[in-house]
Design a protein around this motif. Structure first.
Motif, mmCIF file in Angstrom:
data_model
loop_
_atom_site.group_PDB
_atom_site.id
_atom_site.type_symbol
_atom_site.label_atom_id
_atom_site.label_comp_id
_atom_site.label_asym_id
_atom_site.label_seq_id
_atom_site.Cartn_x
_atom_site.Cartn_y
_atom_site.Cartn_z
ATOM 1 N N GLU A 1 0.818 -1.202 0.000
ATOM 2 C CA GLU A 1 0.000 0.000 0.000
ATOM 3 C C GLU A 1 0.860 1.265 0.000
ATOM 4 O O GLU A 1 0.598 2.218 -0.749
ATOM 5 N N ILE A 2 1.914 1.270 0.831
ATOM 6 C CA ILE A 2 2.792 2.443 0.889
ATOM 7 C C ILE A 2 3.493 2.655 -0.453
ATOM 8 O O ILE A 2 3.616 3.792 -0.941
ATOM 9 N N GLY B 1 12.904 10.853 -6.341
ATOM 10 C CA GLY B 1 12.284 10.877 -5.021
ATOM 11 C C GLY B 1 12.562 9.693 -4.119
ATOM 12 O O GLY B 1 12.647 9.841 -2.901
ATOM 13 N N ILE B 2 12.683 8.497 -4.704
ATOM 14 C CA ILE B 2 12.829 7.304 -3.884
ATOM 15 C C ILE B 2 14.285 7.145 -3.468
ATOM 16 O O ILE B 2 15.135 6.775 -4.281
ATOM 17 N N ASP B 3 14.589 7.444 -2.228
ATOM 18 C CA ASP B 3 15.940 7.264 -1.707
ATOM 19 C C ASP B 3 15.849 6.803 -0.254
ATOM 20 O O ASP B 3 14.755 6.614 0.293
ATOM 21 N N ALA B 4 16.995 6.601 0.364
ATOM 22 C CA ALA B 4 17.028 6.054 1.724
ATOM 23 C C ALA B 4 16.278 6.951 2.702
ATOM 24 O O ALA B 4 15.535 6.467 3.566
ATOM 25 N N ARG B 5 16.462 8.253 2.572
ATOM 26 C CA ARG B 5 15.819 9.177 3.507
ATOM 27 C C ARG B 5 14.297 9.096 3.414
ATOM 28 O O ARG B 5 13.597 9.020 4.437
ATOM 29 N N LEU B 6 13.770 9.096 2.189
ATOM 30 C CA LEU B 6 12.319 9.014 2.016
ATOM 31 C C LEU B 6 11.780 7.680 2.524
ATOM 32 O O LEU B 6 10.741 7.630 3.195
ATOM 33 N N ILE C 1 4.080 5.854 -5.512
ATOM 34 C CA ILE C 1 4.010 5.921 -6.971
ATOM 35 C C ILE C 1 3.001 6.983 -7.405
ATOM 36 O O ILE C 1 3.258 7.780 -8.310
ATOM 37 N N GLN C 2 1.863 7.015 -6.724
ATOM 38 C CA GLN C 2 0.834 8.000 -7.068
ATOM 39 C C GLN C 2 1.308 9.426 -6.758
ATOM 40 O O GLN C 2 1.088 10.353 -7.545
ATOM 41 N N GLU C 3 1.967 9.589 -5.632
ATOM 42 C CA GLU C 3 2.405 10.927 -5.225
ATOM 43 C C GLU C 3 3.531 11.464 -6.098
ATOM 44 O O GLU C 3 3.546 12.642 -6.470
#
Length: 379
Positions: free
Chosen positions: A290-291, A308-313, A296-298
């Motif tokens: 779900e997350i 956007g997708i990295d360790a911090r996020l 993906i939507q955001e």
């Protein structure tokens, strides 16, 4: 190195198999002795095994390791010899069977232990670029947390390895200089085979591989795993979930979004006897998916995901999630259970064509305000 709440040893091990083990044993001697005390109590508490019985099973595994991965047996012998002086100074007797017991702890427990863990691989594709992100929360008894160590291993003719491990254990969670990384989810299922390699040996062998395909090929040649476990393995080009067992393995591919997620129950491997286990495992799996869908939507496809997708996020949005607590992605001790199990560390690795493989590690529960600073590998 010291953080807010953690002192985390960082070891650089190199040389022959025996020399690597000897350095490991010498520098982590106090932690290994403490690990042995913790597991002695755990075996007695959960399995009703005294240490003499544990060592008897370890002797059976010594034969399998010596035949199938002799260099890892030599490393375990080095660990035992490396900590010998410290052990004797504290009135303890330790030999290679004790170290084998640590490395085969999951198998000796006959599937009776209740590890958690949520793992994620995400191959992010954008125009002109591709990146693999591989991460997990590792959940286990909180008493083990103070002993965790970060190690690098240099062996002639093999990729350099960086991993987070329990002292005394030769293979755990991490990656290598060929951008091959591994994660682990424990599965409570039978049978167990003492003629095959313990899962921690297979993790190490995977980390000595040049690609996902070569690691899988080696595991198959060795006959598979001695117990039921899930290894999530990835390199720059793909990820696969390896649902391994003594009766055979089933491999899970990426979904249409380049994602593989796994918790603590088999999704496709029906070759084993798997009783109902942690009730939270299917809930965590659904929540993880779900997350990912929300992100993906955001962020949108292509460049949004790439940037956007990295360790911090992922620490902020995925690995710190407390839905269905205490059996959440970020695990807390359950007041209804004797075993105090919680997230002990989070690791997020990143691989990409033309870039050095790297990872960020946080000790403790991400997002709890009590976790450590971010540690980086390589250091």
């Amino acid at each position: 190195m010291e953080s807010k709440t953690h002192v985390v040893p960082q070891l650089e091990l190199r040389g022959s198999s025996y020399e690597i083990g000897q350095q490991h044993g010498k520098h982590l001697a106090p932690q290994i002795l403490d690990q042995l005390a913790i597991y002695r109590e755990l075996f007695q508490e959960t399995c009703k095994f005294d240490w003499a019985h544990v060592r008897t099973i370890a002797e059976e595994f010594r034969g399998a390791i010596g035949q199938l991965a002799p260099h890892l047996l030599q490393e375990m012998e080095g660990i035992a010899d490396g900590l010998l002086t410290h052990a004797q100074q504290h009135g303890k007797t330790v030999d290679v069977l004790d170290i084998i017991a640590l490395n085969a702890r999951s198998e000796i427990a006959l599937g009776q232990w209740d590890d958690g863990c949520t793992s994620l691989a995400w191959r992010i594709r954008a125009p002109g670029s591709e990146r693999q992100v591989l991460g997990q929360n590792w959940d286990w008894r909180e008493t083990v947390g103070k002993n965790l160590a970060m190690v690098s291993i240099e062996q002639e003719g093999k990729p350099k390895i960086w991993m987070v491990t329990e002292p005394g254990i030769v293979g755990k969670i991490g990656f290598n200089s060929s951008s091959v990384g591994v994660l682990l989810n424990a599965i409570r299922a039978r049978p167990i085979s003492t003629s095959l390699l313990p899962i921690h040996c297979l993790l190490r062998i995977s980390l000595e591989s040049e690609s996902v395909d070569s690691a899988i090929s080696t595991i198959e040649k060795l006959g598979g795993a001695a117990s039921s476990q899930h290894i999530l393995i990835a390199d720059t080009h793909k990820a696969q979930g390896l649902e391994l067992s003594p009766r055979g393995g089933v491999y899970l591919p990426e979904d249409a979004n380049g994602i593989v997620v796994h918790t603590n129950h088999f999704l496709e491997n029906k070759l084993v006897d798997e009783p109902p286990w942690l009730s939270g495992s299917p809930v965590r799996l659904a929540r993880a998916k779900e997350i990912c869908s929300e992100l993906i939507q955001e962020l949108g496809a292509d460049r949004g995901l790439e940037e956007g997708i990295d360790a911090r996020l992922l620490r902020a949005r995925f690995f710190s999630d407390t839905f269905n607590s205490p059996q959440a992605i970020c695990c807390s001790p359950d007041p209804m259970r004797l075993a105090r199990i919680q997230t002990l560390f989070n690791i997020v690795m990143t691989f990409g064509e033309g870039r050095e493989a790297s990872a960020e590690v946080v000790f403790g529960k991400p997002g709890s305000k009590e976790e450590s600073e971010v540690f980086r590998m390589p250091w």
